[in-house]
Design an enzyme around this catalytic site. Structure first.
Site, PDB file in Angstrom:
ATOM      1  N   HIS A 151     -32.361 -36.929  55.551  1.00 45.22           N
ATOM      2  CA  HIS A 151     -32.815 -36.995  54.156  1.00 45.22           C
ATOM      3  C   HIS A 151     -32.628 -38.386  53.526  1.00 45.22           C
ATOM      4  CE1 HIS A 151     -32.492 -32.539  53.937  1.00 45.22           C
ATOM      5  NE2 HIS A 151     -31.268 -32.652  54.401  1.00 45.22           N
TER       6      HIS A 151
HETATM    7  C1  BDR Z   1     -28.626 -34.103  50.497  1.00 45.12           C
HETATM    8  O1  BDR Z   1     -27.396 -33.376  50.424  1.00 45.12           O
HETATM    9  C2  BDR Z   1     -26.440 -33.956  51.257  1.00 45.12           C
HETATM   10  O2  BDR Z   1     -25.793 -32.972  52.021  1.00 45.12           O
HETATM   11  C3  BDR Z   1     -27.142 -34.981  52.102  1.00 45.12           C
HETATM   12  O3  BDR Z   1     -26.286 -36.089  52.367  1.00 45.12           O
HETATM   13  C4  BDR Z   1     -28.329 -35.377  51.275  1.00 45.12           C
HETATM   14  O4  BDR Z   1     -27.994 -36.419  50.383  1.00 45.12           O
HETATM   15  C5  BDR Z   1     -29.692 -33.236  51.117  1.00 45.12           C
HETATM   16  O5  BDR Z   1     -29.863 -32.060  50.370  1.00 45.12           O
END
Ligand code: BDR
Ligand code: CA
Length: 295
Positions: A232
């Site tokens: 992500h």
């Molecule tokens: C986001 O939530 C976190 O767990 C990850 O690092 C990312 O920033 C994805 O939903």
């Protein structure tokens, strides 16, 4: 001209990939990294950020930020996804480094923005608490604000909400007034990388990053039945480095800040937000692979 960049982060395995991407990209000057609670506690996210920069040979300062959401709300973290230390239990494989800037994250952000001759881009890849506080004094003074968060067609922490927005919905709502580029899970899910991609990362950095994914990779296998991971935050940082690598479209949005089932959901509203909706997925994967591999 290089883009001055600050990353606000809660490392976190995908945050580690995002930091590495920024530190290894000549298009940006990484002015600093600010930390926030999120995937794990602020102690862990700050230590992880510092050690990751040491791995990357970066002298960029790290400033510690919020340990909880605005309004003192406390919600569960994501250690079941990222491991107890935030890096799949592998933070110990990184070089020790405890140099932390004496300033609080928000003070660091203000000073750095004020002293930069060109507008500073912020990539916010954790809960938005620090950024909301920054905007109390610096609304309209951030260059570009690229936020990883939200889900327009559903969430990942509840059926309606994505983790970063849900962790501090009030802060996210405040940040939406600043017209961010929003990189939601609808797009980051399409940019998943598989086990073969991870295993073919080369060099000291690439193989160390791949080594930090054990728990994270297991989670996706257990939860979604896929052998691979979602990167992500690296997708959002790619847009901060290379504006336009993601295709965006303006939407009028708000964040549901009420304490019901839909807390943290992205809903129709009045704030224009540039939502990243598409990219050349194969080209993006190749870009990340090339930047994260090699010595
Ligand atoms: C986001 O939530 C976190 O767990 C990850 O690092 C990312 O920033 C994805 O939903
Ligand atoms: Ca993150």
């Amino acid at each position: 001209m290089t883009i001055p960049l600050i990353i606000d982060t809660d490392p976190g395995v995908d945050d580690a990939f995002a930091l590495a991407l920024a530190a290894r990209s000549p298009e940006v000057d990484l002015l600093g990294v600010t930390t926030v609670f999120g995937n794990v506690s602020i102690d862990h996210t700050t230590r992880n950020a510092r050690r990751l920069l040491a791995l990357l040979g970066s002298d960029s300062p790290v400033a510690r930020g919020a340990d909880r959401a605005l309004g003192d709300v406390s919600r569960p973290d994501a250690r079941h996804v990222h491991g107890d230390d935030g890096l799949s239990g592998k933070a110990f494989t990184l070089p020790e480094d405890d140099r932390i800037d004496a300033r609080d994250a928000v003070e660091f952000l203000r000073d750095t923005i004020d002293s930069s001759p060109t507008p500073v881009t912020i990539a916010a890849i954790g809960p938005l608490t620090n950024i909301a506080r920054l905007l109390d004094t610096h609304a309209g003074r951030v260059g570009r604000l690229v936020v990883m968060g939200g889900g327009l067609t559903g969430g990942n922490v509840t059926p309606h909400a994505e983790f970063n927005i849900w962790s501090d919905a009030e802060a996210a709502h405040r940040v939406f007034a600043e017209r961010p580029v929003l990189v939601p899970i609808d797009l980051t899910r399409r940019c998943a990388v598989d086990g073969a991609w991870l295993e073919s990362l080369t060099g000291r950095i690439g193989t160390t990053l791949a080594g930090l994914t054990t728990r994270y990779r297991e989670f996706y296998l257990e939860a979604n039945g896929i052998d691979g991971i979602l990167v992500h935050d690296a997708v959002a940082v790619a847009e901060a480095i290379n504006p336009g690598i993601l295709t965006t479209r303006p939407h009028l949005l708000a964040v549901d800040t009420a304490n019901g089932d839909t807390h943290g959901a992205i809903v129709p509203g009045t704030h224009p937000v540039d939502v990243a909706e598409d990219t050349d997925v194969e080209a993006l994967r190749a870009f990340l692979h090339e930047r994260l591999s090699g010595s």
